[in-house]
Design a protein around this motif. Structure first.
Motif, mmCIF file in Angstrom:
data_model
loop_
_atom_site.group_PDB
_atom_site.id
_atom_site.type_symbol
_atom_site.label_atom_id
_atom_site.label_comp_id
_atom_site.label_asym_id
_atom_site.label_seq_id
_atom_site.Cartn_x
_atom_site.Cartn_y
_atom_site.Cartn_z
ATOM 1 N N LYS A 252 0.576 -1.333 0.317
ATOM 2 C CA LYS A 252 0.053 0.111 0.015
ATOM 3 C C LYS A 252 1.012 1.525 0.178
ATOM 4 O O LYS A 252 0.353 2.045 -0.448
ATOM 5 C CB LYS A 252 -0.769 -0.261 0.574
ATOM 6 C CG LYS A 252 -1.949 -1.311 1.206
ATOM 7 C CD LYS A 252 -3.222 -1.035 2.149
ATOM 8 C CE LYS A 252 -3.948 -0.499 2.554
ATOM 9 N NZ LYS A 252 -5.370 -0.319 2.458
ATOM 10 N N VAL A 253 2.477 1.011 0.341
ATOM 11 C CA VAL A 253 3.148 2.583 0.707
ATOM 12 C C VAL A 253 3.213 3.003 -0.977
ATOM 13 O O VAL A 253 3.259 4.071 -1.418
ATOM 14 C CB VAL A 253 4.501 2.398 1.851
ATOM 15 C CG1 VAL A 253 5.353 3.218 1.286
ATOM 16 C CG2 VAL A 253 3.443 2.329 3.056
ATOM 17 N N LEU A 254 3.702 1.665 -1.248
ATOM 18 C CA LEU A 254 4.018 1.468 -3.062
ATOM 19 C C LEU A 254 3.015 2.455 -3.994
ATOM 20 O O LEU A 254 3.090 2.965 -4.857
ATOM 21 C CB LEU A 254 5.016 0.681 -3.740
ATOM 22 C CG LEU A 254 6.176 -0.077 -3.025
ATOM 23 C CD1 LEU A 254 6.651 -1.367 -2.935
ATOM 24 C CD2 LEU A 254 7.074 1.269 -2.600
ATOM 25 N N VAL A 255 2.306 1.683 -3.565
ATOM 26 C CA VAL A 255 0.413 2.152 -4.383
ATOM 27 C C VAL A 255 0.954 3.364 -4.199
ATOM 28 O O VAL A 255 0.279 4.126 -4.999
ATOM 29 C CB VAL A 255 -0.459 1.405 -4.094
ATOM 30 C CG1 VAL A 255 -2.019 2.458 -4.546
ATOM 31 C CG2 VAL A 255 -0.218 0.111 -4.972
ATOM 32 N N GLY A 256 0.780 3.750 -2.399
ATOM 33 C CA GLY A 256 0.602 5.502 -2.679
ATOM 34 C C GLY A 256 1.652 5.946 -2.742
ATOM 35 O O GLY A 256 1.532 7.322 -3.508
ATOM 36 N N HIS A 257 2.579 5.701 -2.891
ATOM 37 C CA HIS A 257 3.709 6.912 -3.405
ATOM 38 C C HIS A 257 3.673 6.928 -5.210
ATOM 39 O O HIS A 257 4.005 7.850 -5.421
ATOM 40 C CB HIS A 257 5.793 5.554 -3.623
ATOM 41 C CG HIS A 257 6.439 6.283 -3.785
ATOM 42 N ND1 HIS A 257 7.255 7.009 -3.741
ATOM 43 C CD2 HIS A 257 7.392 5.479 -5.008
ATOM 44 C CE1 HIS A 257 8.076 7.542 -4.736
ATOM 45 N NE2 HIS A 257 8.570 6.515 -5.357
ATOM 46 N N LEU A 258 3.904 5.126 -5.855
ATOM 47 C CA LEU A 258 3.746 6.103 -7.139
ATOM 48 C C LEU A 258 2.305 7.307 -8.104
ATOM 49 O O LEU A 258 1.852 7.910 -8.642
ATOM 50 C CB LEU A 258 3.367 4.396 -8.075
ATOM 51 C CG LEU A 258 4.621 3.615 -7.785
ATOM 52 C CD1 LEU A 258 4.295 2.350 -8.523
ATOM 53 C CD2 LEU A 258 5.461 4.540 -8.662
ATOM 54 N N ALA A 259 1.153 7.101 -6.610
ATOM 55 C CA ALA A 259 -0.007 7.425 -7.156
ATOM 56 C C ALA A 259 -0.345 8.790 -6.019
ATOM 57 O O ALA A 259 -1.029 10.027 -6.433
ATOM 58 C CB ALA A 259 -1.966 7.105 -6.414
ATOM 59 N N ARG A 260 0.725 9.083 -5.839
ATOM 60 C CA ARG A 260 1.497 10.797 -4.919
ATOM 61 C C ARG A 260 0.316 10.884 -3.850
ATOM 62 O O ARG A 260 -0.510 11.585 -4.497
ATOM 63 C CB ARG A 260 1.441 11.737 -5.956
ATOM 64 C CG ARG A 260 2.340 11.580 -6.567
ATOM 65 C CD ARG A 260 3.167 12.602 -7.715
ATOM 66 N NE ARG A 260 4.227 12.222 -8.179
ATOM 67 C CZ ARG A 260 4.773 12.981 -9.562
ATOM 68 N NH1 ARG A 260 4.531 14.198 -9.603
ATOM 69 N NH2 ARG A 260 5.717 13.236 -9.937
ATOM 70 N N ASP A 261 -0.078 9.104 -2.798
ATOM 71 C CA ASP A 261 -1.867 9.717 -2.313
ATOM 72 C C ASP A 261 -1.377 8.729 -1.243
ATOM 73 O O ASP A 261 -0.942 7.516 -1.130
ATOM 74 C CB ASP A 261 -2.705 9.372 -2.924
ATOM 75 C CG ASP A 261 -3.826 9.626 -2.083
ATOM 76 O OD1 ASP A 261 -3.674 9.770 -1.284
ATOM 77 O OD2 ASP A 261 -5.052 9.432 -2.825
ATOM 78 N N ALA A 262 -0.450 9.991 -0.332
ATOM 79 C CA ALA A 262 0.142 8.962 1.101
ATOM 80 C C ALA A 262 -1.689 7.857 1.759
ATOM 81 O O ALA A 262 -1.528 6.809 2.569
ATOM 82 C CB ALA A 262 0.628 10.012 1.752
ATOM 83 N N GLY A 263 -2.873 8.457 1.462
ATOM 84 C CA GLY A 263 -4.073 8.258 1.894
ATOM 85 C C GLY A 263 -4.226 6.639 1.754
ATOM 86 O O GLY A 263 -4.915 6.050 2.592
ATOM 87 N N PHE A 264 -3.558 6.035 0.678
ATOM 88 C CA PHE A 264 -3.481 4.844 0.681
ATOM 89 C C PHE A 264 -2.778 3.562 1.598
ATOM 90 O O PHE A 264 -3.061 2.580 1.637
ATOM 91 C CB PHE A 264 -2.497 4.195 -0.949
ATOM 92 C CG PHE A 264 -3.678 4.368 -2.429
ATOM 93 C CD1 PHE A 264 -4.016 2.981 -2.240
ATOM 94 C CD2 PHE A 264 -3.242 5.267 -3.020
ATOM 95 C CE1 PHE A 264 -4.931 3.607 -3.620
ATOM 96 C CE2 PHE A 264 -4.095 5.341 -3.915
ATOM 97 C CZ PHE A 264 -5.112 4.578 -4.059
ATOM 98 N N ASP A 265 -1.347 5.191 2.559
ATOM 99 C CA ASP A 265 -0.979 4.054 3.361
ATOM 100 C C ASP A 265 -2.062 2.806 4.417
ATOM 101 O O ASP A 265 -1.443 2.086 5.345
ATOM 102 C CB ASP A 265 0.122 4.817 4.118
ATOM 103 C CG ASP A 265 1.200 5.425 3.147
ATOM 104 O OD1 ASP A 265 0.763 4.552 1.853
ATOM 105 O OD2 ASP A 265 1.992 6.126 3.592
#
Length: 293
Positions: A252-265
């Motif tokens: 989830k951290v890496l998904v948020g990193h690529l999406a530029r959205d820390a809300g995925f964390d």
């Protein structure tokens, strides 16, 4: 004419709002992005999607939100995770009624050491109670989480009892010999590999693709392994990096990193988020791997 292979399905992460509810708009956008980036289908409520911790009502809302955002012919698989027969039936019926193309069905996971006879009886009763709409069952072998193995012999017995119902096997054991046995015994249906590091060998032996968590991050690297024989070198490095951390929070951290959205964390208890220091180290290491491409 041979049938098309299953291909690549993203085992979608489940994003949450600040209050802890499922963030349905964000989930729908992420599903759309996965198809645009090369996935052939999406899978809801799998292990990476924390499906074990989602209520029936949340599952229904998630399926509706994703289905409404994707083309009508998109294949959507739904993970079924329950120990009570009636709960597994309810999850399955909700998914099938909403148009799911398949069910990624895990075995009952509370009791350990159960034998094939008991597991057969559980699946047999679930299938009977689902009724006439039953279709597209993908048997989910993930003993690291369930501690319940699905032997090739058990699956053969279920296939004989329920002709045409079981269309695939997802092997998330991470063990090459197990994957080989499934391909040898059930190569006429879709054998899918959950450990992305095994994909090149598995595809060469006759596997049909993967439902996996890393597809949330780098579908562009995984799709060529499945569809054109890529070697998956960078994929293996990314997986090694992820499994050195708590896996689902790391994905989830890496998904948020690529999406530029820390809300995925955000993760749902009993999982906990990675510490800020661990997140930073994970992202730096991931970026270094990707820079080698």
């Amino acid at each position: 004419m041979s049938k098309p292979i299953f291909g690549l399905s993203a085992a979608l992460v489940t994003p949450y709002t600040a209050s802890g509810a499922v963030d349905l708009p964000k989930l729908a956008r992420h599903a759309s992005a996965m198809l645009a980036r090369g996935c052939d289908s999406v899978t809801l409520c799998g292990t990476t999607g924390e499906g074990y911790g989602l209520s029936l009502e949340e599952r229904k809302a998630m399926h509706h939100a994703v289905a409404q955002s994707l083309p009508a012919d998109t294949r959507i698989q739904v993970g079924i995770m329950a120990s009570a027969i009636d709960d597994a039936v309810a999850q399955s019926r909700a998914a099938l009624d909403a148009g799911a193309s398949g069910l990624l069905m895990a075995p009952p996971f509370y009791l350990k050491g159960v034998d094939d006879e008991g597991v057969f009886n559980w699946f047999n009763q679930v299938f009977e109670r689902i009724g006439g709409g039953l279709r597209g069952v993908i048997m989910y072998h993930i003993p690291g989480q369930t501690a319940v193995a699905l032997s090739p012999e058990l699956i053969a017995r279920l296939r004989k009892a329920w002709p045409g119902v079981i269309t695939g096997i997802k092997d998330s054991s991470g063990d090459w010999e197990t994957a080989e046995r499934y391909i040898a015994s059930h190569g006429d249906i879709s054998v899918l590999v959950g450990d992305e590091r095994l994909l090149p060998r598995a595809m060469a032996k006759g596997a049909e693709g993967s439902i996996c968590g890393v597809a949330n991050i780098t579908p562009e690297l995984l799709a060529p392994v499945i569809h054109s024989g890529g070697d998956g070198r960078l994929v293996s490095e990314i997986v090694d990096l992820i499994v050195a951390n708590p896996v689902m929070p790391a994905v989830k951290v890496l998904v948020g990193h690529l999406a530029r959205d820390a809300g995925f964390d955000a993760v749902r208890a009993p999982l906990t988020e990675l510490s800020p220091e661990r997140k930073s180290k994970l992202i730096q290491s991931f970026d270094a791997i990707m820079a080698m491409d």
